[in-house]
Motif scaffolding. Structure first.
Motif, PDB file in Angstrom:
ATOM      1  N   GLY A  23       4.276 -92.622 -42.635  1.00  0.00           N
ATOM      2  CA  GLY A  23       3.979 -93.602 -41.596  1.00  0.00           C
ATOM      3  C   GLY A  23       3.184 -92.969 -40.476  1.00  0.00           C
ATOM      4  N   ASP A  24       3.655 -93.138 -39.247  1.00  0.00           N
ATOM      5  CA  ASP A  24       2.981 -92.521 -38.100  1.00  0.00           C
ATOM      6  C   ASP A  24       3.731 -91.264 -37.662  1.00  0.00           C
ATOM      7  OD1 ASP A  24       5.203 -93.713 -37.029  1.00  0.00           O
ATOM      8  OD2 ASP A  24       4.162 -94.641 -35.353  1.00  0.00           O
ATOM      9  N   GLY A  25       4.268 -90.551 -38.635  1.00  0.00           N
ATOM     10  CA  GLY A  25       5.037 -89.330 -38.383  1.00  0.00           C
ATOM     11  C   GLY A  25       4.162 -88.183 -37.930  1.00  0.00           C
ATOM     12  N   GLY A  26       4.523 -86.997 -38.365  1.00  0.00           N
ATOM     13  CA  GLY A  26       3.782 -85.822 -37.960  1.00  0.00           C
ATOM     14  C   GLY A  26       4.062 -84.647 -38.866  1.00  0.00           C
ATOM     15  N   VAL A  27       3.595 -83.494 -38.426  1.00  0.00           N
ATOM     16  CA  VAL A  27       3.845 -82.251 -39.144  1.00  0.00           C
ATOM     17  C   VAL A  27       5.014 -81.559 -38.450  1.00  0.00           C
ATOM     18  CG1 VAL A  27       2.921 -79.950 -39.644  1.00  0.00           C
ATOM     19  CG2 VAL A  27       1.492 -81.966 -39.985  1.00  0.00           C
ATOM     20  N   ARG A  28       6.012 -81.176 -39.233  1.00  0.00           N
ATOM     21  CA  ARG A  28       7.181 -80.483 -38.688  1.00  0.00           C
ATOM     22  C   ARG A  28       7.043 -78.997 -38.970  1.00  0.00           C
ATOM     23  NH1 ARG A  28      12.913 -79.307 -39.610  1.00  0.00           N
ATOM     24  NH2 ARG A  28      13.902 -79.559 -37.578  1.00  0.00           N
ATOM     25  N   GLN A  49      16.954 -82.734 -32.575  1.00  0.00           N
ATOM     26  CA  GLN A  49      16.815 -81.564 -31.702  1.00  0.00           C
ATOM     27  C   GLN A  49      15.379 -81.068 -31.586  1.00  0.00           C
ATOM     28  OE1 GLN A  49      18.013 -81.557 -34.760  1.00  0.00           O
ATOM     29  NE2 GLN A  49      17.173 -79.802 -35.848  1.00  0.00           N
ATOM     30  N   ASP A  50      14.437 -81.684 -32.299  1.00  0.00           N
ATOM     31  CA  ASP A  50      13.047 -81.221 -32.292  1.00  0.00           C
ATOM     32  C   ASP A  50      12.354 -81.481 -30.955  1.00  0.00           C
ATOM     33  OD1 ASP A  50      13.293 -80.461 -34.929  1.00  0.00           O
ATOM     34  OD2 ASP A  50      12.038 -82.062 -35.734  1.00  0.00           O
ATOM     35  N   THR A  51      11.420 -80.594 -30.636  1.00  0.00           N
ATOM     36  CA  THR A  51      10.486 -80.811 -29.536  1.00  0.00           C
ATOM     37  C   THR A  51       9.251 -81.463 -30.140  1.00  0.00           C
ATOM     38  OG1 THR A  51      11.278 -78.876 -28.334  1.00  0.00           O
ATOM     39  CG2 THR A  51       9.071 -79.659 -27.786  1.00  0.00           C
ATOM     40  N   VAL A  52       8.730 -82.494 -29.499  1.00  0.00           N
ATOM     41  CA  VAL A  52       7.567 -83.209 -30.005  1.00  0.00           C
ATOM     42  C   VAL A  52       6.356 -82.859 -29.143  1.00  0.00           C
ATOM     43  CG1 VAL A  52       6.559 -85.464 -30.513  1.00  0.00           C
ATOM     44  CG2 VAL A  52       9.018 -85.089 -30.839  1.00  0.00           C
ATOM     45  N   VAL A  53       5.297 -82.377 -29.804  1.00  0.00           N
ATOM     46  CA  VAL A  53       4.033 -82.063 -29.142  1.00  0.00           C
ATOM     47  C   VAL A  53       3.013 -83.084 -29.627  1.00  0.00           C
ATOM     48  CG1 VAL A  53       2.219 -80.335 -28.860  1.00  0.00           C
ATOM     49  CG2 VAL A  53       4.615 -79.606 -29.065  1.00  0.00           C
ATOM     50  N   ALA A  58      -2.015 -86.920 -32.529  1.00  0.00           N
ATOM     51  CA  ALA A  58      -1.409 -86.071 -33.572  1.00  0.00           C
ATOM     52  C   ALA A  58      -0.047 -85.595 -33.076  1.00  0.00           C
ATOM     53  CB  ALA A  58      -2.296 -84.874 -33.865  1.00  0.00           C
ATOM     54  N   ARG A  59       0.945 -85.677 -33.951  1.00  0.00           N
ATOM     55  CA  ARG A  59       2.301 -85.287 -33.562  1.00  0.00           C
ATOM     56  C   ARG A  59       2.766 -84.091 -34.378  1.00  0.00           C
ATOM     57  NH1 ARG A  59       6.296 -89.896 -32.523  1.00  0.00           N
ATOM     58  NH2 ARG A  59       6.797 -89.584 -34.696  1.00  0.00           N
ATOM     59  N   VAL A  60       3.295 -83.090 -33.665  1.00  0.00           N
ATOM     60  CA  VAL A  60       3.903 -81.920 -34.287  1.00  0.00           C
ATOM     61  C   VAL A  60       5.338 -81.856 -33.801  1.00  0.00           C
ATOM     62  CG1 VAL A  60       3.899 -79.398 -34.410  1.00  0.00           C
ATOM     63  CG2 VAL A  60       1.745 -80.646 -34.526  1.00  0.00           C
ATOM     64  N   PHE A  61       6.265 -81.688 -34.743  1.00  0.00           N
ATOM     65  CA  PHE A  61       7.686 -81.590 -34.440  1.00  0.00           C
ATOM     66  C   PHE A  61       8.111 -80.135 -34.634  1.00  0.00           C
ATOM     67  CE2 PHE A  61       7.415 -85.779 -36.925  1.00  0.00           C
ATOM     68  CZ  PHE A  61       6.975 -86.496 -35.817  1.00  0.00           C
ATOM     69  N   LEU A  62       8.696 -79.542 -33.601  1.00  0.00           N
ATOM     70  CA  LEU A  62       9.121 -78.145 -33.667  1.00  0.00           C
ATOM     71  C   LEU A  62      10.636 -78.063 -33.671  1.00  0.00           C
ATOM     72  CD1 LEU A  62       6.774 -76.799 -30.844  1.00  0.00           C
ATOM     73  CD2 LEU A  62       6.381 -76.656 -33.302  1.00  0.00           C
ATOM     74  N   ASP A  63      11.208 -77.350 -34.655  1.00  0.00           N
ATOM     75  CA  ASP A  63      12.648 -77.142 -34.601  1.00  0.00           C
ATOM     76  C   ASP A  63      12.959 -76.218 -33.417  1.00  0.00           C
ATOM     77  OD1 ASP A  63      12.306 -74.474 -35.458  1.00  0.00           O
ATOM     78  OD2 ASP A  63      13.481 -74.727 -37.279  1.00  0.00           O
ATOM     79  N   GLU A  64      14.237 -76.059 -33.099  1.00  0.00           N
ATOM     80  CA  GLU A  64      14.612 -75.296 -31.905  1.00  0.00           C
ATOM     81  C   GLU A  64      14.074 -73.871 -31.920  1.00  0.00           C
ATOM     82  OE1 GLU A  64      18.677 -76.488 -30.137  1.00  0.00           O
ATOM     83  OE2 GLU A  64      18.874 -76.810 -32.309  1.00  0.00           O
ATOM     84  N   ALA A  65      14.160 -73.199 -33.057  1.00  0.00           N
ATOM     85  CA  ALA A  65      13.679 -71.816 -33.141  1.00  0.00           C
ATOM     86  C   ALA A  65      12.159 -71.751 -33.009  1.00  0.00           C
ATOM     87  CB  ALA A  65      14.133 -71.173 -34.454  1.00  0.00           C
ATOM     88  N   ALA A  66      11.451 -72.701 -33.609  1.00  0.00           N
ATOM     89  CA  ALA A  66       9.992 -72.726 -33.506  1.00  0.00           C
ATOM     90  C   ALA A  66       9.555 -73.039 -32.079  1.00  0.00           C
ATOM     91  CB  ALA A  66       9.402 -73.743 -34.482  1.00  0.00           C
ATOM     92  N   THR A  67      10.292 -73.897 -31.388  1.00  0.00           N
ATOM     93  CA  THR A  67       9.976 -74.205 -29.991  1.00  0.00           C
ATOM     94  C   THR A  67       9.967 -72.936 -29.158  1.00  0.00           C
ATOM     95  OG1 THR A  67      10.890 -76.436 -30.151  1.00  0.00           O
ATOM     96  CG2 THR A  67      10.722 -75.492 -27.947  1.00  0.00           C
ATOM     97  N   THR A  68      10.965 -72.097 -29.355  1.00  0.00           N
ATOM     98  CA  THR A  68      11.058 -70.840 -28.617  1.00  0.00           C
ATOM     99  C   THR A  68       9.973 -69.863 -29.054  1.00  0.00           C
ATOM    100  OG1 THR A  68      13.436 -71.138 -28.368  1.00  0.00           O
ATOM    101  CG2 THR A  68      12.585 -68.912 -28.063  1.00  0.00           C
ATOM    102  N   ALA A  69       9.803 -69.705 -30.354  1.00  0.00           N
ATOM    103  CA  ALA A  69       8.848 -68.722 -30.886  1.00  0.00           C
ATOM    104  C   ALA A  69       7.398 -69.069 -30.551  1.00  0.00           C
ATOM    105  CB  ALA A  69       9.012 -68.595 -32.394  1.00  0.00           C
ATOM    106  N   LEU A  70       7.091 -70.356 -30.437  1.00  0.00           N
ATOM    107  CA  LEU A  70       5.709 -70.792 -30.241  1.00  0.00           C
ATOM    108  C   LEU A  70       5.425 -71.276 -28.819  1.00  0.00           C
ATOM    109  CD1 LEU A  70       5.264 -72.731 -33.603  1.00  0.00           C
ATOM    110  CD2 LEU A  70       4.613 -70.367 -33.072  1.00  0.00           C
TER     111      LEU A  70
END
Length: 93
Positions: A23-28, A49-53, A58-70
């Motif tokens: 749909g109108d999702g994104g890349v996780r 718990q994802d952070t959405v950028v 364009a939507r990117v979903f970051l898990d908690e660890a990726a949010t910190t690392a990136l």
């Protein structure tokens, strides 16, 4: 927070459009640990718990660890003539 170049945003939109059930999702992006790096997948929606950028739709979903690392990184992409996409991470200026 992670930022995206215009090229990366276009690549994310292209990838998501190729997966009808997204749909109108994104890349996780999920951080799989120092040894394995990051895992990318197409998702119809972020996990709770994802952070959405969002950049240019364009939507990117970051898990908690990726949010910190990136946190201080820029997601860029290279689009091949054959439709392939290659992502790269750079440092924010």
């Amino acid at each position: 927070m992670l930022t995206m170049t215009d090229t990366a945003a276009e690549a994310v939109k292209t990838i998501v459009s190729r997966v009808p059930e997204a749909g109108d999702g994104g890349v996780r992006i999920r951080d799989t640990g120092a040894q394995n790096g990051f895992e990318l997948s197409v998702a119809p929606a972020p996990e709770p718990q994802d952070t959405v950028v969002v950049t240019d739709g364009a939507r990117v979903f970051l898990d908690e660890a990726a949010t910190t690392a990136l946190d201080d990184r820029v997601l860029d992409a290279e689009l091949g003539q054959d439709g392939s996409v290659r992502f790269a991470l750079g440092s924010q200026a």
